[in-house]
Design a protein around this motif. Sequence first.
Motif, mmCIF file in Angstrom:
data_model
loop_
_atom_site.group_PDB
_atom_site.id
_atom_site.type_symbol
_atom_site.label_atom_id
_atom_site.label_comp_id
_atom_site.label_asym_id
_atom_site.label_seq_id
_atom_site.Cartn_x
_atom_site.Cartn_y
_atom_site.Cartn_z
ATOM 1 N N HIS A 33 0.956 -0.678 -0.247
ATOM 2 C CA HIS A 33 0.376 0.017 -0.006
ATOM 3 C C HIS A 33 1.169 1.623 -0.114
ATOM 4 C CE1 HIS A 33 -4.000 -2.252 1.354
ATOM 5 N NE2 HIS A 33 -3.181 -2.626 -0.147
ATOM 6 N N ARG A 34 1.675 1.199 0.345
ATOM 7 C CA ARG A 34 3.235 2.277 0.565
ATOM 8 C C ARG A 34 3.357 2.126 -0.403
ATOM 9 N NH1 ARG A 34 3.964 4.990 5.524
ATOM 10 N NH2 ARG A 34 5.450 6.200 4.047
ATOM 11 N N ALA A 35 3.490 1.407 -1.541
ATOM 12 C CA ALA A 35 4.526 1.312 -3.283
ATOM 13 C C ALA A 35 3.217 2.263 -3.807
ATOM 14 C CB ALA A 35 4.289 -0.039 -3.152
ATOM 15 N N MET A 36 1.944 1.572 -3.545
ATOM 16 C CA MET A 36 0.997 1.817 -4.255
ATOM 17 C C MET A 36 1.263 3.487 -3.610
ATOM 18 S SD MET A 36 -3.707 1.288 -4.392
ATOM 19 C CE MET A 36 -3.059 0.027 -5.164
ATOM 20 N N ALA A 37 0.501 3.840 -2.920
ATOM 21 C CA ALA A 37 0.583 5.975 -2.341
ATOM 22 C C ALA A 37 1.847 6.097 -2.615
ATOM 23 C CB ALA A 37 0.687 5.620 -0.918
ATOM 24 N N LYS A 38 3.349 5.523 -3.520
ATOM 25 C CA LYS A 38 3.946 6.545 -3.778
ATOM 26 C C LYS A 38 4.387 7.044 -5.841
ATOM 27 C CE LYS A 38 8.810 5.674 -2.982
ATOM 28 N NZ LYS A 38 10.208 5.515 -2.871
ATOM 29 N N THR A 39 3.677 5.726 -5.469
ATOM 30 C CA THR A 39 2.971 5.920 -7.661
ATOM 31 C C THR A 39 1.967 6.378 -7.307
ATOM 32 O OG1 THR A 39 2.870 3.091 -7.654
ATOM 33 C CG2 THR A 39 2.150 4.418 -9.071
ATOM 34 N N LEU A 40 1.041 6.616 -6.388
ATOM 35 C CA LEU A 40 -0.248 7.665 -7.078
ATOM 36 C C LEU A 40 0.149 8.897 -6.748
ATOM 37 C CD1 LEU A 40 -3.064 5.804 -5.271
ATOM 38 C CD2 LEU A 40 -2.761 6.424 -7.471
ATOM 39 N N ALA A 41 1.250 9.312 -6.061
ATOM 40 C CA ALA A 41 2.211 10.403 -5.083
ATOM 41 C C ALA A 41 2.407 11.302 -6.900
ATOM 42 C CB ALA A 41 2.734 10.800 -4.363
ATOM 43 N N ASN A 42 3.362 9.932 -7.346
ATOM 44 C CA ASN A 42 4.379 10.753 -8.498
ATOM 45 C C ASN A 42 3.661 10.945 -9.900
ATOM 46 O OD1 ASN A 42 7.334 10.127 -7.704
ATOM 47 N ND2 ASN A 42 7.055 8.021 -7.747
ATOM 48 N N GLU A 43 2.390 10.167 -10.137
ATOM 49 C CA GLU A 43 1.312 10.415 -11.087
ATOM 50 C C GLU A 43 0.539 11.514 -10.964
ATOM 51 O OE1 GLU A 43 -0.900 6.832 -12.266
ATOM 52 O OE2 GLU A 43 0.672 5.923 -12.384
ATOM 53 N N SER A 44 0.748 12.442 -10.154
ATOM 54 C CA SER A 44 -0.277 12.728 -9.710
ATOM 55 C C SER A 44 0.705 14.754 -9.842
ATOM 56 C CB SER A 44 -1.107 13.452 -8.285
ATOM 57 O OG SER A 44 -0.162 13.477 -7.434
ATOM 58 N N MET A 45 2.360 14.286 -9.363
ATOM 59 C CA MET A 45 3.193 15.532 -9.428
ATOM 60 C C MET A 45 2.718 16.330 -11.118
ATOM 61 S SD MET A 45 4.959 15.747 -6.885
ATOM 62 C CE MET A 45 3.395 14.771 -6.423
ATOM 63 N N ILE A 46 2.171 17.732 -11.324
ATOM 64 C CA ILE A 46 2.190 18.565 -12.327
ATOM 65 C C ILE A 46 3.283 19.586 -12.302
ATOM 66 C CG2 ILE A 46 0.706 20.244 -13.373
ATOM 67 C CD1 ILE A 46 -1.550 18.865 -12.253
ATOM 68 N N LEU A 47 4.009 19.306 -13.768
ATOM 69 C CA LEU A 47 5.459 20.257 -13.903
ATOM 70 C C LEU A 47 4.486 21.002 -14.520
ATOM 71 C CD1 LEU A 47 8.142 20.373 -13.421
ATOM 72 C CD2 LEU A 47 8.376 19.784 -16.303
#
Length: 546
Positions: A33-47
């Motif tokens: 679940h922590r790995a999923m949390a990181k994946t979701l956070a990575n995918e939400s980053m907006i440059l």
Amino acid sequence: RLFTARMKLGMFDPPEMVPYSKIDEKELDSAEHRAMAKTLANESMILLKNDGILPLKTSGLKIAVVGPLADQTKVLLGNYNGTPTHTVSVLEGLKAEFPEAQITFVPGTQFLRNNGDPLPASLLITVEGKPGLKEEFSTGDLFGEKPIVLATRQVTDVEVNPNDVPRETSGKYPLFITWSGFLTPNETGDYNLGARIEGTLARVYVEDKTVAQEFAGDAPGAHAKVGRVHLEAGKKVAIKFEYAITKPGPMQAQFIWAKYDPRPSPEAVAAAKNADVVVAVLGITSELEGEEMPVSEEGFKGGDRTSLDLPKPEQELLKTVASAGKPVVLVLTNGSALAVNWAKEHANAILDAWYPGEEGGSAVAETLSGKNNPAGRLPVTFYTGVDQLPPFEDYAMKGRTYRYFEGKPLYPFGYGLSYTKFSYTGLMLPKNAINAGDPLTAEVTIANTGKLEGDEVAQLYLAFPNTPGAPLRALRGFKRVHLKPGESQKVEFELKDRDLSMVNDAGEPIIAEGKYSVSIGGGQPNTGAPSVAGVFQVKGTKTLPE
């Protein structure tokens, strides 16, 4: 829809009938679940901006991390959230991702900092004029009627010692402790006044007005919250501190204060001058924007926002560290749009992290290093300021959201950059007119024409026939694809009757007859995002059920 979700979750059923009630809470904090949390956070980053400074090299770099939010974790969780066992701050994430870099951290301003020292006992007196404060112990419902008083006594200051509480309080939960009296400051000025606690909640009042409140929810560790007050030397003010703890566990309560100075600190400027790059972590938090909160900062009122600008103390800090002449990467935390006009013109890069969750700090760091290639897209329009919006009391849609706004925003809905480049070709649409209500398929080929692999978010926008009430454009589909350099992929969108409809000025959902324009690309049409466009025709008109 809310009650449908609740029914599916079994909230109206006996626990023995609900499979979710049998899940061990430890599974919620599993490695998966922590790995999923990181994946979701990575995918939400907006440059939002990048002049080429990103991604940063990971070794031999001197990084100055400035900003009041860089080492904080509560900001990453937003509100209405669970309590993770560990949340990675941006500062922690940077130190882990850049182990060979020399990282210096300076908050740079007292704004949004909840630091403070205990109130000096010498400045406190009771209602009767005796040194110290009145301390009252009580119990009852946490949010119920007047609690039952268990004991009272006079103390020199606000300090909880579990081994020094009246025996009448033994085993009584929720346990409430209230300190009341007067504070007479010896210096005139603005102060941060508040609470540092371990327990459930605390509220601080000055002259019966709520200045600060902290709901820790029995989460482990100390939690602090301060609010702003103006005090005059020699003039006593009535103060009250309410503390509650709902179950046995660590107890801590301190009445804290600090003289408030929002000016950028000299240490931040010195750190910037000594660095190769500055990472400024700025923005807003759920302690500024929310529901019915005692907030009196410029640009905010009771949890609402009266301005879209970056808060003034942070804006001044950003300008000050930028004056050092080193490249500046701005990392934003926010739950709503920010009018970062100055930063768009002067910062070298802007990364919007939003409130990215327990692994948010890791995601920010991995995005700055290039381990994560950002592909998030703005879910709202970033206006240049409130002057681009109609009056709040005007409920008409004209001028609101990307669908009806005719001006040029700071950053448009659907916007977001990548470290690589993509192209769109081969748009396929029906050559012959379709009947109103028939489905439609649109197909396009997306290619990664850059040097790095990454995700692309293809967005399909429709422009409608000239019908009263029709929006300028509307997002009707999006898909995220991952492509290696040189790789291409066909993406297909199926639009059903509801996707092809619009609401006219009579409030009716209809599929209008006429010519429709389609744009598929990495953002809205005519915003600089790569895209391809085409048209199709619809015969007849169909009214859809609401």
